[in-house]
Write an enzyme that holds these catalytic residues in place. Structure first.
Site, PDB file in Angstrom:
ATOM      1  N   HIS A  63       0.815  -1.204   0.000  1.00  0.00           N
ATOM      2  CA  HIS A  63       0.000   0.000   0.000  1.00  0.00           C
ATOM      3  C   HIS A  63       0.856   1.265   0.000  1.00  0.00           C
ATOM      4  CE1 HIS A  63      -4.207  -1.658   1.161  1.00  0.00           C
ATOM      5  NE2 HIS A  63      -3.542  -2.522   0.411  1.00  0.00           N
ATOM      6  N   ASN A  91      -7.295   1.505   3.840  1.00  0.00           N
ATOM      7  CA  ASN A  91      -6.458   1.258   5.019  1.00  0.00           C
ATOM      8  C   ASN A  91      -7.199   1.383   6.341  1.00  0.00           C
ATOM      9  OD1 ASN A  91      -4.186   0.988   3.313  1.00  0.00           O
ATOM     10  ND2 ASN A  91      -3.826   3.199   3.345  1.00  0.00           N
TER      11      ASN A  91
END
Length: 314
Positions: A63, A91
């Protein structure tokens, strides 16, 4: 405070000199010769405490690199100047392991003050976590800079969703310079880790390309409409980094829609079948793809530094 100023100056000087440099496996050979041993020892401790910690760190690395390059921007807390990526939709309430990287960085700082970037600590920790769960290892090229900001809007826009179909996945990975083949092998990171019910409830209640027994099993703990209940992404060997993920896909037991999209009568079926029966090929290709993923750099001219603490700029 005065004693911190020379360290801050050194950190900024190092990375102003690095602005156009290439990554190198020997970047810290002179300035932090014990770096890799320090990180490996720390990761061994946290994986011993909980094998899921390796999956947390691997996901943070993915990420991070997908948003503005591998620059540790995901580790920053928010400020009045920028919103944290920690609270981007992909997230929020799911990405974990920030405190692990903070603690490993503290160990590194104790050995080599103001020298090693958080981005490099994250890259090394990712490699070691995979290896500690039986996966491949690879040479990590070092010399990354830490960003001076986070990019929440970009994280919302550029990270693949668990509901993505194959064409979307191929397009999003291609935007990062990664081929469809590399997309399929990097998705094998889901051989470890877990997902929340809210990310797969639609699949187990509505999809047709799913093993009926598997769907019934997952419905026992995942109600329609979703919840925070967890299930392993690879139910076969959830704490072993191997090719079990691909065997699950061939058996129509992919947990996420974006997982099963790799084996659903499309262009990646043959590669999924190959990895499902050839763990050595998966391990080799995964290691090579991780090197390429780790080489995604921030846009040219972006300022950077060596953060002394990973969750805030100096």
């Amino acid at each position: 405070m005065a004693s911190m100023i020379p360290r801050l100056v050194l950190a900024l000087w190092l990375f102003s000199a690095l602005a156009s440099a290439q990554l190198s496996s020997t970047f810290y050979s002179a300035t932090c010769p014990n770096l890799q041993q320090v990180v490996r020892s720390a990761m061994a401790d946290v994986v011993r405490q909980n094998p899921r910690n390796a999956a947390f760190i691997l996901r943070l690395f993915f990420h991070d690199c997908f948003v503005n390059g591998c620059d540790a921007s995901i580790l920053l807390d928010g400020t009045p100047a920028f919103a944290s990526e920690k609270f981007a939709n992909p997230n929020r309430n799911s990405a974990q392991g920030y405190e692990i990287i903070d603690s490993i960085k503290a160990r590194v700082e104790a050995n080599c003050p103001a020298t090693v970037s958080c981005a490099d600590v994250l890259a090394l920790s990712t490699r070691d976590g995979v290896a500690l769960l039986g996966g491949p290892t690879w040479t990590v090229r070092l010399g990354r800079r830490d960003s001076l900001a986070a990019y929440q809007e970009a994280a919302n826009r550029e990270l693949p969703a668990p509901f993505s179909d194959l064409s979307v996945l191929i397009s999003m990975f291609r935007d990062k310079g990664l081929t469809p083949r590399e997309m399929t092998v990097l998705s094998g990171a889901h051989t470890i880790g877990q997902a929340q019910c809210s990310q797969f409830d639609d699949r187990i209640y509505n999809d047709r390309n799913i093993n009926a027994t598997f769907a019934a099993l997952r419905r026992r703990t995942c109600p329609p409409g979703g919840s925070s209940a967890l299930a392993p992404l690879d139910g076969e060997t959830p704490y072993q980094f191997d090719n079990g993920y691909y065997r699950e896909l061939v058996a129509r037991r992919g947990l996420l829609q974006s997982d099963q999209a790799l084996f659903n009568g499309g262009s990646q079926d043959a590669l999924v079948r190959r990895y499902s029966v050839n763990g050595a090929a998966f391990a080799r290709d995964f290691a090579a793809a991780m090197v390429k993923l780790g080489a995604i750099r921030p846009p040219p001219g972006m300022p950077g530094e060596v953060r002394l603490v990973c969750n805030r700029v100096n």
